[in-house]
Design an enzyme around this catalytic site. Structure first.
Site, mmCIF file in Angstrom:
data_model
loop_
_atom_site.group_PDB
_atom_site.id
_atom_site.type_symbol
_atom_site.label_atom_id
_atom_site.label_comp_id
_atom_site.label_asym_id
_atom_site.label_seq_id
_atom_site.Cartn_x
_atom_site.Cartn_y
_atom_site.Cartn_z
ATOM 1 C CG LEU A 45 -2.196 -0.921 1.331
ATOM 2 C CD1 LEU A 45 -2.911 -0.818 2.930
ATOM 3 C CD2 LEU A 45 -3.218 -0.336 0.209
ATOM 4 C CG ASP A 46 0.911 4.080 -3.517
ATOM 5 O OD1 ASP A 46 2.163 3.389 -3.414
ATOM 6 O OD2 ASP A 46 0.063 4.247 -4.160
ATOM 7 N N PRO A 47 2.246 4.789 0.804
ATOM 8 C CG PRO A 47 4.449 5.854 1.132
ATOM 9 C CD PRO A 47 3.545 5.259 0.270
ATOM 10 C CB ALA A 49 -2.828 3.910 0.730
#
Length: 244
Positions: A45-47, A49
């Site tokens: 997951l992107d930071p 998110a």
């Protein structure tokens, strides 16, 4: 020889990743809290998110391949009127709707969303971990280099409008592996003719695992026995672990 750190724990931690942490940073914090010797997660997951991050300990790391290939569900907030180079709120704005942009009409949005249900093609974003000649695409993007990327076919099983204000919309998306929600947001904005980017993202399901049973890092660290948060191997859905 240095002593191996951590205990040989086996199990799956359903972690609710907070905003601002990389998936690996969140995993390492959970691993330290559990004092586990071996850990891995099953999909980044992107930071920016939040949401469900499967942290597998010990022998449970054997489900990683199956979970990377599993269907996912997300709750995404789209911001209309601006497109960014990364497709999300962390990027630089590269296109804007006119200053007098009145917002999106709900009927138009619902019609456009219906076009994205089913089998669709996506061009992967430059800001992604996909590799070209052994180098992640995001490294080329940071150097100002744009490469041609062939489209990839993905499946959108469900795309549902949850809330709407004219300039923002929250949608629920169930999709196949390899789906980029940032690209979906961008493509929806282009189809509407007003541009859009992903403003927020929360993963709510990975395969058979749901956010409903997830624990936050703060809650995990506050537990008297954090290991109680682990799903034991015999609690995992049948057939998920490979035969030994």
């Amino acid at each position: 020889m240095a002593k191996r750190r951590g205990q040989p724990l086996d199990g799956v931690l359903l972690l609710d990743k907070p905003v601002g942490l990389s998936s690996n940073h969140a995993l390492q914090r959970a691993k330290r809290t559990l004092d586990a010797a071996k850990a891995g997660h099953t999909g980044t997951l992107d930071p920016f998110a939040t949401g469900l991050l499967l942290c597998c300990m010990g022998r449970a790391t054997k489900i990683s391949g199956a979970m990377l290939n599993a269907d996912k569900t997300y709750r995404a907030t789209l911001q209309f009127g601006e497109e960014t180079d990364s497709g999300d709120l962390t990027g630089n704005i590269v296109a804007r709707a006119p200053e007098d942009f009145p917002g999106v009409e709900e009927a138009n949005l619902r019609e456009v969303l219906s076009r994205f249900q089913g089998s669709i093609e996506q061009i992967p974003p430059m800001y992604s971990a996909l590799k070209r000649d052994g180098k992640p695409l995001y490294e080329y993007a940071r150097a100002g280099i744009e490469l041609e990327r062939p489209p990839r076919r993905v499946m959108i099983y469900r795309i549902e409008l949850l809330s709407f204000t004219g300039h923002q919309a929250e949608i629920d998306v169930a999709c196949s592996k390899g789906t980029y929600i940032r690209t979906l947001a961008q493509d929806i904005g282009r189809a509407l003719g007003c541009y859009a980017h992903l403003f927020a993202l929360r993963r709510t399901q990975v395969g058979p695992f749901s956010l409903d049973r997830a624990v936050t890092l703060d809650a995990l660290q506050a537990m008297t026995d954090p290991k109680a948060a682990l799903l034991a191997l015999n609690e995992l859905p049948a057939g998920l672990l490979p035969a030994t």
